[in-house]
Write an enzyme that holds these catalytic residues in place. Structure first.
Site, PDB file in Angstrom:
ATOM      1  N   GLU A 114      38.949   7.702  12.391  1.00  0.00           N
ATOM      2  CA  GLU A 114      37.667   7.038  12.613  1.00  0.00           C
ATOM      3  C   GLU A 114      37.727   6.064  13.781  1.00  0.00           C
ATOM      4  OE1 GLU A 114      36.162   5.125   9.101  1.00  0.00           O
ATOM      5  OE2 GLU A 114      36.307   6.948   7.893  1.00  0.00           O
ATOM      6  N   GLU A 179      28.356  10.409  11.861  1.00  0.00           N
ATOM      7  CA  GLU A 179      27.763   9.973  10.580  1.00  0.00           C
ATOM      8  C   GLU A 179      26.651   8.950  10.816  1.00  0.00           C
ATOM      9  OE1 GLU A 179      30.586   8.915   7.554  1.00  0.00           O
ATOM     10  OE2 GLU A 179      29.038   8.119   6.212  1.00  0.00           O
TER      11      GLU A 179
END
Ligand code: KIV
Length: 272
Positions: A114, A179
Site C-alpha cells: 500500500e 480503492e
C-alpha cells in the site's frame, strides 16, 4: 491459473477481471470453484477473521498462516498476498527479507503493498523476481492518518494520484488496486496504464473489481461500505446454529440417522 500476461490480455480485450479476498482453505476453494480470476489474501483478514478494529495489528506470521491455507484451497488460481504494515517501507534491507519470506512461504503469485512511497521497494522486489501489486487511493494501513474516506476528491489530489499510478507502473508494479476514488478518475488511470487496474469503490470503468469475501456474502459483517454489493447471505448460519442448540436441548439430535447402532456392549464385561 490465469498468468500475468493473460490478465494483461484481458485488459487489452476489455474482458473484466474478477478478484475476491479469501483467508482460509474453504473460502479459497469456493473462489476457485466459482472460477474467480484472482484471489487476494488481504490484510483485511485482521478485521474479517481475527476481529481487530483495523489492519494495523496484522503480522507477517498472520499473512503466512492464512496465505498457505489459501494456496492449499486454490492451487490453480492467481493468488496475491498482502504485505502487512511495518514489513515494507521501514528498513530497506528488511523490506526484501519480508517480501521473500512471504513469497516463498505462501507460494503467492504476487505480493501487494500500500502507498505511493514504495517506488524503490517495487523496483528492488521486481529486480529480485517478485511480482508486486500496488494499492493506491484509500489505503487501510494508513487509516490513522487518512481515515476511511474517499481519496482523490480534489483537483490536486486527482492529479497526484494519476502521477503516483504512473510511477508505480514505471517502477515495475504488475497490477494496480485503486480503492475509494471517484469513478472518472479511476477511468482515466485505467486508460493511461498498460497494467490491469482493479477497483474497489472506484466505479465500473476499471479493468476489474475486487470485493471482500465476508462483505459480498454477508458473513459476520456489522457494517457495509457504500461500494459493497451483497450477493448471498451467510448470516443464515446463525439460524442453523440456533436450531442445533434447540435440538441438542430437546434431545431431537442426534437421531437414529446420525447414530452408530453396532451392538457391542453385550460382549463387554464392564466389571473387567
Ligand atoms: O486487504 C484487503 O482486503 C484489500 C482490499 C480491500 C483491496 O486490500
Amino acid at each position: 491459473m490465469k498468468t500475468l500476461s493473460q490478465l494483461i490480455k484481458m485488459k487489452d480485450e476489455q474482458t473484466k477481471i474478477s478478484m475476491v479476498t479469501a483467508y482460509d482453505f474453504p473460502s479459497a476453494k469456493q473462489a476457485e470453484q466459482a472460477r474467480i480470476d484472482m484471489i487476494l489474501v488481504g490484510d483485511s483478514l485482521g478485521m474479517t477473521v481475527l476481529g481487530y478494529e483495523s489492519t494495523v495489528q496484522v503480522t507477517v506470521e498472520d499473512m503466512i498462516h492464512h496465505g498457505k491455507a489459501v494456496r492449499r484451497g486454490a492451487p490453480n488460481t492467481f493468488v496475491v498476498v498482502d504485505m502487512p504494515i511495518g514489513t515494507v517501507g521501514v528498513c530497506d534491507e528488511d523490506d526484501l527479507k519480508y517480501a521473500l519470506k512471504l513469497y516463498q512461504a505462501t507460494q503467492a503469485n504476487a505480493l501487494k503493498v500500500e502507498g505511493a512511497h514504495l517506488v524503490s521497494f517495487i523496483q528492488k522486489a521486481t529486480r529480485m523476481g517478485i511480482p508486486i501489486v500496488s494499492h493506491l487511493g484509500l489505503t487501510p494501513q494508513s487509516v490513522g492518518v487518512m481515515g476511511y474516506k474517499l481519496q482523490g476528491g480534489t483537483k490536486e489530489a486527482a492529479v497526484q494520484l494519476i502521477e503516483d499510478a504512473k510511477a508505480m507502473q514505471e517502477a515495475g508494479a504488475v497490477l494496480l488496486v485503486l480503492e475509494a476514488i471517484p469513478s472518472d478518475l479511476a477511468q482515466v488511470i485505467s486508460q493511461q496504464l498498460t497494467i490491469p487496474v482493479i477497483g474497489i469503490g472506484a466505479g465500473k470503468e476499471t479493468d476489474g473489481q475486487v470485493l471482500v469475501y465476508h462483505d459480498l456474502l454477508n458473513y459476520g459483517i456489522d457494517r457495509q461500505a457504500k461500494f459493497v454489493k451483497q450477493y448471498a447471505d451467510f448470516s443464515v448460519g446463525v439460524d442453523g446454529l440456533k436450531q442445533y442448540d434447540n435440538e441438542v436441548k430437546s434431545g431431537e439430535f442426534p437421531s437414529e440417522a446420525h447414530t452408530y447402532r453396532k451392538k457391542i456392549m453385550s460382549e463387554v464385561d464392564i466389571n473387567d
